[in-house]
Structure formats: structure tokens, C-alpha cells
Design an enzyme around this catalytic site. Structure first.
Site, PDB file in Angstrom:
ATOM      1  N   LYS A   1       0.838  -1.210   0.000  1.00  0.00           N
ATOM      2  CA  LYS A   1       0.000   0.000   0.000  1.00  0.00           C
ATOM      3  C   LYS A   1       0.870   1.256   0.000  1.00  0.00           C
ATOM      4  O   LYS A   1       0.652   2.190  -0.770  1.00  0.00           O
ATOM      5  CB  LYS A   1      -0.913   0.041   1.222  1.00  0.00           C
ATOM      6  CG  LYS A   1      -1.569   1.414   1.453  1.00  0.00           C
ATOM      7  CD  LYS A   1      -2.396   1.464   2.715  1.00  0.00           C
ATOM      8  CE  LYS A   1      -1.648   1.633   3.976  1.00  0.00           C
ATOM      9  NZ  LYS A   1      -1.305   3.037   4.323  1.00  0.00           N
ATOM     10  N   ASN A   2       1.873   1.291   0.865  1.00  0.00           N
ATOM     11  CA  ASN A   2       2.655   2.516   1.031  1.00  0.00           C
ATOM     12  C   ASN A   2       3.637   2.769  -0.096  1.00  0.00           C
ATOM     13  O   ASN A   2       4.234   3.833  -0.172  1.00  0.00           O
ATOM     14  CB  ASN A   2       3.349   2.512   2.400  1.00  0.00           C
ATOM     15  CG  ASN A   2       2.323   2.655   3.507  1.00  0.00           C
ATOM     16  OD1 ASN A   2       1.187   3.058   3.266  1.00  0.00           O
ATOM     17  ND2 ASN A   2       2.711   2.319   4.718  1.00  0.00           N
TER      18      ASN A   2
ATOM     19  N   CYS B   1      -4.507  12.568  12.215  1.00  0.00           N
ATOM     20  CA  CYS B   1      -5.410  11.416  12.184  1.00  0.00           C
ATOM     21  C   CYS B   1      -5.362  10.743  13.535  1.00  0.00           C
ATOM     22  O   CYS B   1      -4.701  11.237  14.446  1.00  0.00           O
ATOM     23  CB  CYS B   1      -5.027  10.461  11.067  1.00  0.00           C
ATOM     24  SG  CYS B   1      -3.543   9.534  11.443  1.00  0.00           S
TER      25      CYS B   1
ATOM     26  N   ARG C   1       0.679  14.624  12.907  1.00  0.00           N
ATOM     27  CA  ARG C   1       1.282  14.406  11.576  1.00  0.00           C
ATOM     28  C   ARG C   1       1.466  15.695  10.776  1.00  0.00           C
ATOM     29  O   ARG C   1       0.904  15.857   9.689  1.00  0.00           O
ATOM     30  CB  ARG C   1       0.489  13.371  10.805  1.00  0.00           C
ATOM     31  CG  ARG C   1       0.340  12.065  11.601  1.00  0.00           C
ATOM     32  CD  ARG C   1      -0.377  10.993  10.864  1.00  0.00           C
ATOM     33  NE  ARG C   1       0.460  10.369   9.871  1.00  0.00           N
ATOM     34  CZ  ARG C   1       0.093   9.305   9.162  1.00  0.00           C
ATOM     35  NH1 ARG C   1      -1.105   8.788   9.359  1.00  0.00           N
ATOM     36  NH2 ARG C   1       0.876   8.759   8.267  1.00  0.00           N
TER      37      ARG C   1
ATOM     38  N   ASP D   1       4.179   0.305  12.131  1.00  0.00           N
ATOM     39  CA  ASP D   1       2.961  -0.296  11.580  1.00  0.00           C
ATOM     40  C   ASP D   1       2.755  -1.728  12.055  1.00  0.00           C
ATOM     41  O   ASP D   1       1.666  -2.283  11.894  1.00  0.00           O
ATOM     42  CB  ASP D   1       2.998  -0.256  10.045  1.00  0.00           C
ATOM     43  CG  ASP D   1       3.049   1.169   9.515  1.00  0.00           C
ATOM     44  OD1 ASP D   1       3.403   1.357   8.337  1.00  0.00           O
ATOM     45  OD2 ASP D   1       2.760   2.098  10.293  1.00  0.00           O
TER      46      ASP D   1
ATOM     47  N   ARG E   1      -8.785  -0.044   4.265  1.00  0.00           N
ATOM     48  CA  ARG E   1      -7.833   0.908   3.720  1.00  0.00           C
ATOM     49  C   ARG E   1      -6.497   0.251   3.386  1.00  0.00           C
ATOM     50  O   ARG E   1      -5.774   0.682   2.511  1.00  0.00           O
ATOM     51  CB  ARG E   1      -7.564   2.041   4.725  1.00  0.00           C
ATOM     52  CG  ARG E   1      -8.732   2.987   4.983  1.00  0.00           C
ATOM     53  CD  ARG E   1      -8.264   4.148   5.822  1.00  0.00           C
ATOM     54  NE  ARG E   1      -6.954   4.578   5.367  1.00  0.00           N
ATOM     55  CZ  ARG E   1      -5.927   4.832   6.199  1.00  0.00           C
ATOM     56  NH1 ARG E   1      -6.086   4.710   7.489  1.00  0.00           N
ATOM     57  NH2 ARG E   1      -4.764   5.205   5.711  1.00  0.00           N
TER      58      ARG E   1
HETATM   59  C1  EPZ Z   1       4.411   6.733   6.345  1.00  0.00           C
HETATM   60  O1  EPZ Z   1       3.670   7.814   6.910  1.00  0.00           O
HETATM   61  C2  EPZ Z   1       3.411   5.584   6.194  1.00  0.00           C
HETATM   62  N1  EPZ Z   1       2.318   6.008   5.350  1.00  0.00           N
HETATM   63  C3  EPZ Z   1       2.856   5.189   7.565  1.00  0.00           C
HETATM   64  O2  EPZ Z   1       2.020   4.043   7.402  1.00  0.00           O
HETATM   65  C4  EPZ Z   1       4.015   4.786   8.466  1.00  0.00           C
HETATM   66  O3  EPZ Z   1       3.528   4.531   9.747  1.00  0.00           O
HETATM   67  C5  EPZ Z   1       5.036   5.948   8.539  1.00  0.00           C
HETATM   68  O4  EPZ Z   1       5.478   6.310   7.217  1.00  0.00           O
HETATM   69  C6  EPZ Z   1       6.267   5.571   9.357  1.00  0.00           C
HETATM   70  O5  EPZ Z   1       6.861   4.433   8.859  1.00  0.00           O
HETATM   71  C7  EPZ Z   1       2.496   6.010   3.996  1.00  0.00           C
HETATM   72  O6  EPZ Z   1       3.547   5.727   3.453  1.00  0.00           O
HETATM   73  C8  EPZ Z   1       1.306   6.398   3.185  1.00  0.00           C
HETATM   74  P1  EPZ Z   1       6.545  10.029   8.569  1.00  0.00           P
HETATM   75  P2  EPZ Z   1       4.290   9.307   6.949  1.00  0.00           P
HETATM   76  O7  EPZ Z   1       6.533  11.266   7.781  1.00  0.00           O
HETATM   77  O8  EPZ Z   1       5.071   9.528   5.724  1.00  0.00           O
HETATM   78  C9  EPZ Z   1       6.627  13.334  11.995  1.00  0.00           C
HETATM   79  C10 EPZ Z   1       0.129   2.676   7.746  1.00  0.00           C
HETATM   80  O9  EPZ Z   1      -0.373   2.169   8.765  1.00  0.00           O
HETATM   81  N2  EPZ Z   1       6.724  14.338  10.906  1.00  0.00           N
HETATM   82  O10 EPZ Z   1       7.757   9.161   8.509  1.00  0.00           O
HETATM   83  O11 EPZ Z   1       3.229  10.231   7.289  1.00  0.00           O
HETATM   84  C11 EPZ Z   1       5.252  12.668  12.038  1.00  0.00           C
HETATM   85  O12 EPZ Z   1       4.303  13.439  12.705  1.00  0.00           O
HETATM   86  C12 EPZ Z   1       0.638   4.129   7.779  1.00  0.00           C
HETATM   87  O13 EPZ Z   1       0.250   2.088   6.667  1.00  0.00           O
HETATM   88  C13 EPZ Z   1       6.912  15.664  11.218  1.00  0.00           C
HETATM   89  O14 EPZ Z   1       7.015  16.032  12.380  1.00  0.00           O
HETATM   90  O15 EPZ Z   1       5.278   9.139   8.204  1.00  0.00           O
HETATM   91  C14 EPZ Z   1       5.547  11.361  12.741  1.00  0.00           C
HETATM   92  O16 EPZ Z   1       5.504  11.526  14.104  1.00  0.00           O
HETATM   93  C15 EPZ Z   1       0.367   4.814   9.073  1.00  0.00           C
HETATM   94  N3  EPZ Z   1       6.964  16.570  10.212  1.00  0.00           N
HETATM   95  C16 EPZ Z   1       6.958  11.046  12.262  1.00  0.00           C
HETATM   96  O17 EPZ Z   1       7.508  12.257  11.742  1.00  0.00           O
HETATM   97  C17 EPZ Z   1       6.848  16.210   8.875  1.00  0.00           C
HETATM   98  O18 EPZ Z   1       6.885  17.066   7.992  1.00  0.00           O
HETATM   99  C18 EPZ Z   1       6.996   9.980  11.159  1.00  0.00           C
HETATM  100  O19 EPZ Z   1       6.197  10.420  10.085  1.00  0.00           O
HETATM  101  C19 EPZ Z   1       6.661  14.852   8.579  1.00  0.00           C
HETATM  102  C20 EPZ Z   1       6.596  13.917   9.604  1.00  0.00           C
END
Ligand code: EPZ
Length: 472
Positions: free
Chosen positions: A44-45, A138, A143, A331, A423
Site C-alpha cells: 500500500k505505502n 489522524c 502528523r 505499523d 484501507r
Molecule cells: C508513512 O507515513 C506511512 N504512510 C505510515 O504508514 C508509516 O507509519 C510511517 O510512514 C512511518 O513508517 C504512507 O507511506 C502512506 P513520517 P508518513 O513522515 O510519511 C513526523 C500505515 O499504517 N513528521 O515518517 O506520514 C510525524 O508526525 C501508515 O500504513 C513531522 O514532524 O510518516 C511522525 O511523528 C500509518 N513533520 C513522524 O515524523 C513532517 O513534515 C513519522 O512520520 C513529517 C513527519
């Protein structure tokens, strides 16, 4: 051009549950042992970000191994609203972004899929302007997207957030984004992917330091490279991209879903069943396999791209700390918590990636688990058994952990909130039934009506055919 609107099967019309969905539940009779083999779908990701990546190219992109998931359909709707032509061909998606009619993504769609924010990088790189609603938080956390925005600003974009819309455009005389050296304060998956995509069409070289190393980032880089992009180091913490003027058509197959594979490994362990699964990339699951072995299961690579789980008789408590890849994936935190509720002793689970990802704890406790949460730590004290109960899923991976607990519990578990499950898991009910699990998806009738047994939702994504013109 004959445009046909996107249609979604009624049960997938939005991620917010409709009253109809509230009545759709998964009924699980626990205790059945599983056997046989299960096929793992595309990731998915990877699918979501690679679909956004197709915006970088003005020619056909054929993306293979695309899972039939609600999120994928949502992303297709968003791309179509921008003027992209998409066509589902079995488990492939033909995407044509030759005519991007819109630089603004519709709020009502973006608000339902965080990953839709990924279009900001490719749109800005292609059009020089992108206006994307802030995706908002969410269930699992706030996020923010500050790292995405700061990186785009470093590449010369002017980015203003106004009335909830992120307005990004090239300032001054720049006709293209400019290569830049970007250090990410946190190895964010999304920010790494956004900036890597934007840099493929930028002028000059971009270096992303402290980049995310997730397999989906590397998969996206391979997709972009297949379109002619110049990218080195994806999958490490330093990625170098040399911008090119344009990208070309490609035919690309995405990697298997490591989280779905990890979830089925736990399904084998928690039901004390020996099952096999493929295709998988075992290296993508190193941290998960290490923890399952520490708990007491055996994981064998019994054929290329195939794993077999041999269950243990008793499982022992094990501490888990979620981290960016190659650390233990957040995840898989909820699915593995389900298993640890039935392991001997106290396990400490520390969630370091998202600030609010213990939504499943209260529901597992309803099933008899003994879990105490203190800030980012959950202390799981193993219990001899779980008992079936009506439970409600709060997010995608929480829903998986409740299904896993239901497979092991005594009696019947009824899981509500299946729109979360749909999803991210393709045909989960059918796959588990094929392995011998005793469960069914039903629609609760009005009081006294016997429930209606439902198949897994069929996800149909019919969209306008690429490049088809009305016969003269
Ligand atoms: C991706 O989300 C995945 N989603 C998530 O999978 C996964 O949990 C996550 O990476 C971590 O591995 C998709 O790929 C669609 P991050 P993403 O940016 O990109 C903070 C699932 O269950 N952050 O690495 O949103 C953020 O708040 C989903 O399949 C900032 O502070 O994750 C979080 O605490 C859920 N500022 C941390 O970094 C930013 O600009 C990690 O977020 C961006 C992120």
C-alpha cells in the site's frame, strides 16, 4: 474523449464510516488453527506514493501489483480530479498525466487520505505551482508536514499556508526547482519521498541527508529511475538526485507489502499454526522476524521470496521499541502487541514514531488483555487466554491487531470499524478463510433480522481511459 466518472463500491465511498458501514462487522470464532499458504499483495505505502510519482511524467506509466484498497481508490480519485487518466487492468494501473488540468487538489478528497499530500512535490516540479489542502492529523498523531514544506522552500519554492491550503509556487525567474542540500530533522518517510520526487525534475543536484530508509522509499526511487530519473543512495540515509528536464514512460511492478506479510506471520504465531506466505522480501522484515523469533516462533525462508512460520508452544515476553527503518516498524506495533498479550511475562512496548498509536489497547483490554499505558510506553502483562468480545477499530493497524486477537480468543469477537481495515488489507477475510480461519463479514440487520453474510468489499476503480478519443 469519453469521460466516465470514478465509481467506488458503496462500501468504499469514504474512509469515514457511513451508517451502513457501522453495521458491517467481522465476526470471528477464535481457536481455529490455520494451515496452507497465503499470497501477499503489493505494498500500500509504495502504491500510493508511486501513483503520485506518475504525475512527474507526461507519458503512460503502467504500475503493476497495485493492491485493490480503499486508499488506492482514494488516490485515484485525487489524481483524476487533477486531470490524470487512470485505468485499472487487473492488478495493474495505467496512469497518464499528460494533461494535468488542475494544480489544486480538492479538500473533500485530500481530507480523507493523508498520503494525497505526496502530490505536492510532483505537481510543483511539473507545473511550477501546487495548491494542496493541509492533510491534518489522524487517529495516530498530529502528523505535521513542516519537513516537506521546509525542503521545498530550500529548493526555491515559495510556500504559504493560507486558509488550510499549502500554496507552493516557483518564485522569481526560476522556471524549475533548484537543487539543494537538505538535512531532515527527522527521517520522515513522506518528506523524503516528496523531496526526492520534486528533485527529479529540478535544476542541478539535490542531497537529502538523514533521509528515511524504508523499502517503500527505495521502491519509489526505482520507479523514478525506471522513468529516467538520476537517483543514488535510496534506502540509505543520504540520497542524491541529479535533476533531469523530463521523464519517460515506464512499466513498473511494486514490492510486496511487508506489513501485510508481518501481519500474517503474527496470525500464524498467535493461532499456533504453521503457514507460509509469498511473495515477500525477507530483508524488509528483518526487525519483525527477529522479534517473532525472540518471542518463540521460528521463521524459515523455505523458498525464494517465501517465508514459513513454525509456531512455538509458549511465547515469552519481549520488549519492542518502534523506530524508523531498519528499526522495528511502527505499523507492526499493534499486531505484535496482540501476540504479546498471550506471552509469559511483562513486555514493554515503546512507540517512538507516532504520539497517539495505542488506540487498540482499550479494545484488547476488553478481550481480557492486561495492558497499562504510561506515555509512550505500554506495559503488556501476558495472560493465559483472551475471550471474544465486541470491539471497535480506531485505525488501520489497530483493526489488524483486533482481528489477530479474535483469531486466538475463546468464543466470538465482533470487530466494527472495518473501513479502517479496508484501507490497508486486500481481501483479508477471504485470505484468512482460505487458511482455515472461522470468520465472516456480516451486515447487522435491523433488530431481530438475521445478519447478512458479506464477501470482502470489491474495490472497483473505473476511471477514464487514457488517451482514448471518441471515434470520429
Ligand atoms: C508513512 O507515513 C506511512 N504512510 C505510515 O504508514 C508509516 O507509519 C510511517 O510512514 C512511518 O513508517 C504512507 O507511506 C502512506 P513520517 P508518513 O513522515 O510519511 C513526523 C500505515 O499504517 N513528521 O515518517 O506520514 C510525524 O508526525 C501508515 O500504513 C513531522 O514532524 O510518516 C511522525 O511523528 C500509518 N513533520 C513522524 O515524523 C513532517 O513534515 C513519522 O512520520 C513529517 C513527519
Amino acid at each position: 474523449m469519453e469521460d466516465r466518472p470514478i465509481t467506488l463500491s458503496p462500501s468504499l465511498s469514504n474512509t469515514h464510516s457511513s451508517s451502513e458501514e457501522d453495521k458491517t462487522v467481522l465476526e470471528i470464532w477464535g481457536g481455529a488453527s490455520l494451515h496452507g499458504h497465503v499470497g501477499i499483495s503489493g505494498a500500500k505505502n509504495s502504491a500510493l506514493v508511486i501513483m503520485a510519482g506518475a504525475l512527474l511524467c507526461s507519458q503512460d506509466c503502467l504500475i503493476r501489483n497495485v493492491p485493490a484498497l480503499a486508499d488506492v481508490t482514494r488516490m485515484a480519485e485525487i489524481l483524476s480530479a487533477l486531470g490524470v487518466k487512470l485505468e485499472r487492468q487487473g492488478n495493474s494501473l495505467l496512469v497518464n498525466a499528460s494533461h494535468i488540468a488542475q494544480s489544486k487538489a480538492p479538500y473533500e478528497l485530500v481530507s480523507q487520505l493523508r498520503a494525497s499530500f505526496f502530490v505536492i512535490g510532483p505537481l510543483l516540479a511539473r507545473l511550477g505551482v501546487a495548491r494542496i489542502p493541509l492533510p491534518g492529523g489522524c487517529a495516530i498523531g498530529a502528523r505535521p508536514v513542516d519537513l516537506h514544506v521546509r525542503g521545498l522552500q530550500a529548493m526555491g519554492a515559495d510556500v504559504q499556508i493560507d486558509h488550510g491550503i499549502v500554496n507552493a509556487y516557483l518564485s522569481g525567474r526560476n522556471k524549475r526547482l533548484q537543487g539543494a542540500k537538505i538535512y531532515l530533522d527527522y527521517p520522515s518517510v513522506g518528506a523524503t519521498e516528496t523531496l526526492m520526487m520534486a528533485a527529479t525534475l529540478a535544476e542541478g543536484e539535490t542531497i537529502i541527508e538523514n533521509a528515511a530508509q524504508e523499502p517503500e522509499v527505495a521502491d519509489l526511487a526505482n520507479f523514478c529511475r525506471a522513468m529516467g530519473a538520476k537517483i543514488r543512495g535510496a534506502g540509505t540515509n543520504t540520497i542524491t538526485i541529479l535533476g533531469v528536464p523530463s521523464l519517460h514512460t515506464t512499466d513498473y511492478a511494486i514490492v510486496p507489502d511487508r506489513v501485510e506479510a508481518g501481519t500474517f506471520l503474527v496470525a500464524g504465531a498467535i493461532t499456533h499454526s504453521e503457514i507460509s506466505l509469498s511473495p515477500v522480501v525477507p530483508d524488509h522484515l528483518t526487525a519483525v522476524i527477529a522479534k517473532l523469533q525472540a518471542i518463540g516462533a521460528q521463521i524459515i525462508e523455505d523458498a525464494p521470496n517465501r517465508l514459513r512460520i513454525v509456531p512455538g508452544h509458549r511465547y515469552v515476553a519481549t520488549d519492542i521499541e518502534t523506530l524508523p527503518y531498519p528499526g522495528f516498524p511502527t505499523d507492526m506495533q499493534a499486531p505484535l502487541m496482540a501476540l504479546l498479550t498471550l506471552s509469559d511475562g511483562d513486555s514493554v512496548i515503546t512507540e517512538t514514531v507516532f504520539e497517539n498509536r495505542f488506540g487498540h489497547v482499550a479494545e484488547l483490554t476488553r478481550m481480557g488483555a492486561d495492558i497499562r499505558v504510561k506515555g509512550t510506553h505500554a506495559i503488556v502483562r501476558g495472560v493465559p487466554m483472551l475471550s471474544g468480545a465486541p470491539v471497535v477499530a480506531t485505525d488501520l493497524r489497530a483493526s489488524a491487531s483486533l482481528v489477530l486477537a479474535g483469531l486466538a480468543a475463546q468464543g466470538k469477537t465482533t470487530v466494527q470499524g472495518l473501513h479502517h481495515l479496508d484501507r490497508g488489507y486486500e481481501n483479508l477475510t477471504a485470505k484468512l478463510q482460505k487458511l482455515g480461519a472461522n470468520l465472516q463479514r456480516t451486515q447487522l440487520g435491523a433488530d431481530g433480522d438475521s445478519p447478512l453474510v458479506l464477501p470482502d468489499p470489491t474495490i472497483v476503480t473505473t476511471v477514464t481511459k487514457p488517451g482514448v478519443t471518441k471515434p470520429a
